[in-house]
Enzyme design. Structure first.
Site, PDB file in Angstrom:
ATOM      1  N   GLU A  41       0.837  -1.203   0.000  1.00  0.00           N
ATOM      2  CA  GLU A  41       0.000   0.000   0.000  1.00  0.00           C
ATOM      3  C   GLU A  41       0.872   1.253   0.000  1.00  0.00           C
ATOM      4  O   GLU A  41       2.086   1.186   0.221  1.00  0.00           O
ATOM      5  CB  GLU A  41      -0.904  -0.038   1.240  1.00  0.00           C
ATOM      6  CG  GLU A  41      -1.804  -1.273   1.240  1.00  0.00           C
ATOM      7  CD  GLU A  41      -2.698  -1.394   2.464  1.00  0.00           C
ATOM      8  OE1 GLU A  41      -2.481  -0.649   3.453  1.00  0.00           O
ATOM      9  OE2 GLU A  41      -3.611  -2.245   2.419  1.00  0.00           O
ATOM     10  N   CYS A  50      -2.321  -5.176  -5.178  1.00  0.00           N
ATOM     11  CA  CYS A  50      -2.737  -6.450  -4.587  1.00  0.00           C
ATOM     12  C   CYS A  50      -1.628  -7.500  -4.642  1.00  0.00           C
ATOM     13  O   CYS A  50      -0.751  -7.463  -5.518  1.00  0.00           O
ATOM     14  CB  CYS A  50      -3.955  -7.000  -5.318  1.00  0.00           C
ATOM     15  SG  CYS A  50      -5.477  -6.118  -4.945  1.00  0.00           S
ATOM     16  N   GLU A  52      -1.903 -10.564  -5.563  1.00  0.00           N
ATOM     17  CA  GLU A  52      -1.973 -11.333  -6.821  1.00  0.00           C
ATOM     18  C   GLU A  52      -1.226 -10.604  -7.930  1.00  0.00           C
ATOM     19  O   GLU A  52      -0.504 -11.215  -8.726  1.00  0.00           O
ATOM     20  CB  GLU A  52      -3.429 -11.543  -7.245  1.00  0.00           C
ATOM     21  CG  GLU A  52      -4.270 -12.335  -6.265  1.00  0.00           C
ATOM     22  CD  GLU A  52      -4.962 -11.463  -5.220  1.00  0.00           C
ATOM     23  OE1 GLU A  52      -4.396 -10.441  -4.804  1.00  0.00           O
ATOM     24  OE2 GLU A  52      -6.085 -11.827  -4.826  1.00  0.00           O
ATOM     25  N   CYS A  86      -7.848  -8.020 -10.302  1.00  0.00           N
ATOM     26  CA  CYS A  86      -6.938  -9.170 -10.228  1.00  0.00           C
ATOM     27  C   CYS A  86      -7.517 -10.383 -10.946  1.00  0.00           C
ATOM     28  O   CYS A  86      -6.773 -11.185 -11.512  1.00  0.00           O
ATOM     29  CB  CYS A  86      -6.607  -9.511  -8.777  1.00  0.00           C
ATOM     30  SG  CYS A  86      -5.433  -8.343  -8.076  1.00  0.00           S
TER      31      CYS A  86
HETATM   32  N1  THU Z   1      -5.970  -7.171  -1.403  1.00  0.00           N
HETATM   33  C1  THU Z   1      -5.154  -8.069  -2.026  1.00  0.00           C
HETATM   34  O1  THU Z   1      -3.918  -7.943  -1.980  1.00  0.00           O
HETATM   35  N2  THU Z   1      -5.719  -9.108  -2.682  1.00  0.00           N
HETATM   36  C2  THU Z   1      -7.056  -9.355  -2.700  1.00  0.00           C
HETATM   37  O2  THU Z   1      -7.458 -10.353  -3.293  1.00  0.00           O
HETATM   38  C3  THU Z   1      -8.003  -8.461  -2.037  1.00  0.00           C
HETATM   39  C4  THU Z   1      -7.406  -7.240  -1.442  1.00  0.00           C
HETATM   40  C5  THU Z   1      -5.343  -6.077  -0.641  1.00  0.00           C
HETATM   41  C6  THU Z   1      -5.347  -4.720  -1.276  1.00  0.00           C
HETATM   42  C7  THU Z   1      -5.234  -3.807  -0.080  1.00  0.00           C
HETATM   43  O3  THU Z   1      -3.868  -3.671   0.284  1.00  0.00           O
HETATM   44  C8  THU Z   1      -5.935  -4.577   1.025  1.00  0.00           C
HETATM   45  O4  THU Z   1      -6.007  -5.929   0.597  1.00  0.00           O
HETATM   46  C9  THU Z   1      -7.330  -4.087   1.350  1.00  0.00           C
HETATM   47  O5  THU Z   1      -8.083  -3.921   0.203  1.00  0.00           O
END
Ligand code: THU
Length: 130
Positions: A41, A50, A52, A86
């Site tokens: 983040e 994300c 993924e 994703c």
């Molecule tokens: N997030 C992921 O990394 N993968 C997912 O499949 C869902 C959400 C992360 C993005 C962000 O840093 C946090 O989870 C909250 O949305």
């Protein structure tokens, strides 16, 4: 290394000070290699990148491009499903029957294939008249 272990390990490295929600992802490619990613983040875009997407970037950077299996893990009450963006990114590099295991840190698992996660996916075929 099993995808579950790889995803769980990389999740520890997630940088998620805004959501406090750490996610780990691991992909196996057609070559057998395993690629991992965690969410990262930042203050301007707190949703960040994300896990993924990070794993896909690692795969592409290594010169690989065919996903044969995926695993995502987070500390959530129910298995975390990949976000819409994703799902499209995974579908770019994996066939519809590719298995995606979504897991919780306390042992819950949900298994779906990419075609179930992204039904009616936009694809190259839609541009055939162009
Ligand atoms: N997030 C992921 O990394 N993968 C997912 O499949 C869902 C959400 C992360 C993005 C962000 O840093 C946090 O989870 C909250 O949305």
């Amino acid at each position: 290394m099993p995808l579950a272990k790889a995803a769980s390990n990389v999740r520890e490295n997630a940088y998620a000070p805004y959501s406090n929600f750490k996610v780990g992802a691991a992909l196996r490619s057609a070559s057998g290699a395993v690629y991992t990613g965690c969410n990262v983040e930042n203050v301007a875009y707190p949703e960040g990148t994300c896990a993924e997407a990070g794993a896909i970037a690692a795969m592409i950077a290594a010169g690989d491009s065919i996903i044969t299996e995926a695993y995502v893990i987070a500390d959530s009450p129910t298995p975390v499903t990949p976000c819409g963006g994703c799902r499209q990114k995974l579908a770019e590099f994996g066939a519809g029957e590719v298995k995606v295991t979504m897991a919780t840190t306390d042992g819950g698992e949900l298994v779906m294939c990419l075609a179930e996660l992204l039904p009616g996916a936009f694809s190259q075929d839609h541009m055939d008249n162009s």
